[in-house]
Design an enzyme around this catalytic site. Structure first.
Site, PDB file in Angstrom:
ATOM      1  N   ASP A  38    -128.173  33.092  95.847  1.00 26.21           N
ATOM      2  CA  ASP A  38    -127.949  32.357  94.596  1.00 26.21           C
ATOM      3  C   ASP A  38    -127.562  33.297  93.472  1.00 26.21           C
ATOM      4  O   ASP A  38    -127.745  34.491  93.576  1.00 26.21           O
ATOM      5  CB  ASP A  38    -129.267  31.692  94.176  1.00 26.21           C
ATOM      6  CG  ASP A  38    -129.541  30.446  94.975  1.00 26.21           C
ATOM      7  OD1 ASP A  38    -128.603  29.957  95.613  1.00 26.21           O
ATOM      8  OD2 ASP A  38    -130.692  29.980  94.945  1.00 26.21           O
ATOM      9  N   LYS A  60    -121.327  29.735  92.852  1.00 24.87           N
ATOM     10  CA  LYS A  60    -120.067  29.024  92.630  1.00 24.87           C
ATOM     11  C   LYS A  60    -119.116  29.349  93.753  1.00 24.87           C
ATOM     12  O   LYS A  60    -119.043  30.482  94.199  1.00 24.87           O
ATOM     13  CB  LYS A  60    -119.442  29.475  91.321  1.00 24.87           C
ATOM     14  CG  LYS A  60    -120.132  28.892  90.130  1.00 24.87           C
ATOM     15  CD  LYS A  60    -119.492  29.366  88.866  1.00 24.87           C
ATOM     16  CE  LYS A  60    -120.273  28.867  87.668  1.00 24.87           C
ATOM     17  NZ  LYS A  60    -119.890  29.557  86.459  1.00 24.87           N
ATOM     18  N   MET A 174    -135.322  26.741  82.907  1.00 26.48           N
ATOM     19  CA  MET A 174    -134.072  26.011  82.658  1.00 26.48           C
ATOM     20  C   MET A 174    -134.117  25.297  81.306  1.00 26.48           C
ATOM     21  O   MET A 174    -133.640  24.184  81.172  1.00 26.48           O
ATOM     22  CB  MET A 174    -133.821  24.979  83.779  1.00 26.48           C
ATOM     23  CG  MET A 174    -133.747  25.622  85.143  1.00 26.48           C
ATOM     24  SD  MET A 174    -133.762  24.444  86.490  1.00 26.48           S
ATOM     25  CE  MET A 174    -135.503  24.108  86.672  1.00 26.48           C
TER      26      MET A 174
HETATM   27  N1  SAH Z   1    -137.152  30.013  91.804  1.00 29.90           N
HETATM   28  C1  SAH Z   1    -136.962  30.605  90.514  1.00 29.90           C
HETATM   29  C2  SAH Z   1    -136.572  29.605  89.462  1.00 29.90           C
HETATM   30  C3  SAH Z   1    -135.255  28.921  89.693  1.00 29.90           C
HETATM   31  S1  SAH Z   1    -134.846  27.781  88.427  1.00 29.90           S
HETATM   32  C4  SAH Z   1    -138.234  31.375  90.112  1.00 29.90           C
HETATM   33  O1  SAH Z   1    -139.250  31.271  90.787  1.00 29.90           O
HETATM   34  O2  SAH Z   1    -138.191  32.086  89.124  1.00 29.90           O
HETATM   35  C5  SAH Z   1    -133.798  28.747  87.401  1.00 29.90           C
HETATM   36  C6  SAH Z   1    -134.491  29.110  86.110  1.00 29.90           C
HETATM   37  O3  SAH Z   1    -135.387  30.177  86.347  1.00 29.90           O
HETATM   38  C7  SAH Z   1    -133.580  29.628  85.032  1.00 29.90           C
HETATM   39  O4  SAH Z   1    -132.945  28.575  84.326  1.00 29.90           O
HETATM   40  C8  SAH Z   1    -134.544  30.381  84.148  1.00 29.90           C
HETATM   41  O5  SAH Z   1    -135.270  29.499  83.340  1.00 29.90           O
HETATM   42  C9  SAH Z   1    -135.499  30.964  85.178  1.00 29.90           C
HETATM   43  N2  SAH Z   1    -135.205  32.366  85.518  1.00 29.90           N
HETATM   44  C10 SAH Z   1    -134.955  32.872  86.716  1.00 29.90           C
HETATM   45  N3  SAH Z   1    -134.797  34.200  86.666  1.00 29.90           N
HETATM   46  C11 SAH Z   1    -134.969  34.547  85.369  1.00 29.90           C
HETATM   47  C12 SAH Z   1    -134.949  35.776  84.664  1.00 29.90           C
HETATM   48  N4  SAH Z   1    -134.716  36.931  85.279  1.00 29.90           N
HETATM   49  N5  SAH Z   1    -135.179  35.760  83.344  1.00 29.90           N
HETATM   50  C13 SAH Z   1    -135.418  34.606  82.702  1.00 29.90           C
HETATM   51  N6  SAH Z   1    -135.435  33.423  83.312  1.00 29.90           N
HETATM   52  C14 SAH Z   1    -135.230  33.384  84.630  1.00 29.90           C
END
Ligand code: SAH
Length: 490
Positions: A38, A60, A174
């Site tokens: 991803d 994408k 998000m």
């Molecule tokens: N599975 C992931 C979350 C996926 S949803 C987890 O456990 O972290 C995607 C959201 O995760 C993004 O919109 C953001 O809010 C957050 N996110 C993921 N990586 C991030 C990062 N390095 N810094 C800030 N937000 C992050």
């Protein structure tokens, strides 16, 4: 394990910093035949896969459409049914807003064996890097993970805080676009306008940014700072601790964006060093060593020489394994072995071989190492060149380079040697319209610096150059600690 059916490992890549993946996750990557990854899984992790492993980007597609979930499920199923070991690499933890439930269910229907390897979820990790512990005895005894996404479609889903949760820690994933709505709802449900809030963009990476405010001010501040996804919103009194324990932002290279130019297939110790010191560093381009299969006669020639010169580190593995397979023993090796770089010396010493630095003269010798390097140099007639491998651009990184080189505003390029300058110039324009010579640079050694100037680079990045000159970065390499450092050899 039913090998005919292949296998799927759903792996949490952690929040960004590549050191935050688990050992188990890493083991899966090493085994992978295919990785579906991803946007939020750090693509630098793909370097730990085999040379033959295929990469499929699920962020994408080339035509810019998000790869649909059904298509991802279908690809997972198809690839594993071909008998492959498939890794589905997901940012953070696969179970936290990661759709692992849907994907694993699809795989389970086909009776394909699978496992789920957890990862550190971004809210906890990014908060730690921002100096915000999600719980604290004085400020918060609960921590709630929420999605800020649903707010557009279904407002009730965003906020249903129970009265007793007020004052404790909330994390919204998000939630950048929906931030004004999130704040409004929290306020209308009894939260005070002074409640602290922080938004962390690209948490745990060198390009991390943190915006701090209150429920009344945060949305405006985030817009002003042009914070984009991925970002997390943290709400709660624990943010107070930031002023005393925001450790990551104090790293000397925090937010510095550095490209490390490469000339070998090995992991870049410079990228690692600057990343550990807070920078967003990217070693470019990815290179791979394509081994040469020596004939029996060639191996015999190598063994019979009085003097063997080894020009590059990657050649040692290739040569030694082929010699061993052909029935030779280390005691059959030529008495005199010479190395051309310190990295090669270290590799030889790990195998108990004490060697000398190569001095070029006309006396007879056999030279092995990287084909490109060897054909660049001139040798006398009684010096036989037998390249062990060819260094090639690893084309699997095309999508990743396109994304990373344009997503970030790189400031400086670091050149470890002259060859890295040539490769960098040749590859950069494939991915970016920007004139690379607008970037400042830093180089290891005077001759490399001069060559960069000759090639049109103009500005030296003093902070990076000083750091290179201190030679501390070499100490990161445990093996190197033992030596008096000789920069000329790099
Ligand atoms: N599975 C992931 C979350 C996926 S949803 C987890 O456990 O972290 C995607 C959201 O995760 C993004 O919109 C953001 O809010 C957050 N996110 C993921 N990586 C991030 C990062 N390095 N810094 C800030 N937000 C992050």
């Amino acid at each position: 394990m039913d090998t005919n059916k292949g296998y799927v490992a759903f792996v949490g890549a952690g929040p960004g910093d590549i050191g935050l993946i688990t050992d188990k996750g890493m083991e899966c990557l090493r085994k992978a035949d295919v990785v579906l990854y991803d946007r939020l899984a750090n693509p630098r992790l793909l370097r730990y896969t085999k040379n033959e492993c295929a990469f499929i980007y699920c962020g994408k597609l080339p035509n810019n459409h998000i790869m649909r979930q059904e298509k991802i499920n279908q690809t997972l199923m198809e690839e594993s049914l071909k008998g492959k070991y498939v890794v589905r690499l997901k940012g953070g933890d696969p179970s936290v807003f990661g759709r692992v439930g849907e994907e694993a269910e699809a795989i389970a229907t086909y009776n394909i064996p699978f496992e789920i390897v957890p990862g550190i979820t971004s809210s906890i990790a990014a908060s730690s890097y921002a100096g915000i512990p999600v719980t604290h005895r004085d400020y918060s005894t609960s921590f709630t993970i929420r999605t800020g996404h649903k707010c557009k479609k279904n407002e009730e889903l965003v906020c249903e805080p129970k009265q007793e949760a007020i004052g404790e820690t909330l994390a919204y994933y998000m939630g950048v676009q929906g931030l004004p709505t999130i704040c409004k709802q929290l306020l209308s449900q009894g939260y005070s306008g002074d409640t602290m809030a922080a938004v962390i963009e690209w948490g745990t990476l060198g390009k991390q940014r943190v915006v701090e405010g209150t429920l009344s001010t945060i949305a405006e501040k985030v817009t002003a700072a042009e914070i984009k996804n991925p970002a997390l919103t943290i709400v709660g009194d624990v943010i107070k601790l930031r002023s005393s324990i925001a450790w990551f932002e104090k790293k000397p290279f925090y937010q510095r964006k550095l490209i490390v130019a490469k000339s070998s297939s090995e992991e870049s110790s410079l990228e690692r060093y600057f990343t550990n010191n807070g920078a967003e560093a990217y070693a470019f381009p990815a290179l791979k060593a394509i081994p040469h299969s020596y004939t029996k006669e060639e191996l015999q020639l190598i063994m019979d020489t009085d003097r063997l010169i080894i020009a590059s580190k990657e050649g040692i593995d290739i040569l030694f394994s082929q010699l061993f397979m052909a029935g030779y023993d280390i005691r059959d090796f030529p008495r005199r072995i010479e190395y051309m770089s310190d990295k090669t010396r270290q590799e030889l010493e790990k195998r108990g071989l004490r060697c000398a630095r190569a001095h070029f003269d006309d006396s007879s010798a056999v030279l092995i190492g990287d084909r490109w390097l060897l054909t660049e140099s001139t040798f006398s007639d009684n010096q036989r060149v037998l390249p062990s491998h060819t260094i090639e651009i690893d084309t699997r990184y095309q999508e990743i380079n396109e994304r990373l080189l344009t997503e970030d505003n790189w400031e400086t390029v670091i050149f470890p040697n002259k060859r890295s300058i040539d490769i960098f110039l040749q590859e950069w324009n494939k991915y970016s319209d920007r004139d690379p010579k607008e970037m400042s640079f830093a180089a290891i050694g005077q001759s490399v610096k001069k060559y960069a100037l000759l090639m049109g680079f103009k500005r030296i990045d003093e902070q990076v150059q000083q750091e290179l000159d201190k030679k501390e970065w070499m100490r990161d390499h445990e093996w190197m600690q033992l030596y008096t450092l000789d920069m000329a050899a790099l």
